[in-house]
Design an enzyme around this catalytic site. Structure first.
Site, PDB file in Angstrom:
ATOM      1  N   GLY A   1       0.723  -1.236   0.013  1.00  9.08           N
ATOM      2  CA  GLY A   1       0.105  -0.097  -0.115  1.00  9.08           C
ATOM      3  C   GLY A   1       0.791   1.105  -0.060  1.00  9.08           C
ATOM      4  N   TYR A   2       0.302   2.357  -0.269  1.00  6.33           N
ATOM      5  CA  TYR A   2       0.989   3.522  -0.310  1.00  6.33           C
ATOM      6  C   TYR A   2       0.493   4.591   0.902  1.00  6.33           C
ATOM      7  CZ  TYR A   2       3.033   1.939  -4.551  1.00  6.33           C
ATOM      8  OH  TYR A   2       3.641   0.862  -5.492  1.00  6.33           O
ATOM      9  N   LEU A   3       1.538   5.194   1.423  1.00 11.66           N
ATOM     10  CA  LEU A   3       1.230   6.228   2.480  1.00 11.66           C
ATOM     11  C   LEU A   3       1.164   7.514   1.766  1.00 11.66           C
ATOM     12  CD1 LEU A   3       3.213   4.679   5.262  1.00 11.66           C
ATOM     13  CD2 LEU A   3       0.770   4.421   5.115  1.00 11.66           C
TER      14      LEU A   3
END
Length: 157
Positions: A28-30
């Site tokens: 996932g991407y923050l």
């Protein structure tokens, strides 16, 4: 400074499947703005935080650090942009290079991409027979963009 020099291609056919076992990835991407991406991912029981700069040609700065697996799982569930990228990765050696084949799952099912890391942008290499069209410069195929615009939503025309 760490650098990643990577070329990406679509995969054709199934001949590559017999060459390696897949490993499941959840990522996932923050942060996924074009100037930088901050990614978290699990690979089996390990977890990593990766920071990448903007891509210039086929090169970008990249820094990766191992982090506690439980922390990564929590960040994937509660902090990461949705949907989470899920894929099986296959690592296939070919003429001195390692090709990483990503077979996407979930909202990106049907997409299969091959990546190869190079020592410099002008490195000459031979492509395996199952390598198709180059997509290195097409931002639709960046993993961070597959969160915002999943493959299954693309027009097939």
């Amino acid at each position: 400074m760490a650098k990643e020099i990577e070329r990406k291609f679509l995969v054709k056919g199934d001949a590559w499947r017999a060459l390696a076992q897949g490993t499941h990835y959840r990522q996932g991407y923050l942060n996924s703005v074009k100037e930088r991406t901050v990614r978290i991912r699990t690979i089996n029981e390990k977890a990593f935080l990766t920071i990448k700069g903007p891509t210039i040609g086929v090169t970008r700065q990249e820094y990766e650090y191992e982090i506690p697996h439980a922390d990564c799982v929590q960040m994937l569930e509660h902090l990461a942009e949705k949907p989470i990228i899920e894929k099986n990765r296959y690592k296939i050696p070919h003429e001195g290079l390692i090709w990483e084949i990503d077979e996407f799952l979930g909202v990106n099912a049907g997409l299969i991409v091959a990546e190869v890391e190079l020592s410099d942008e002008n490195q000459v290499f031979n492509k395996p027979e199952w390598i198709g069209e180059e997509i290195s410069a097409d931002p639709r195929y960046f993993n961070s963009n597959l969160v915002k615009n999943p493959y299954t939503t693309w027009s097939k025309s």
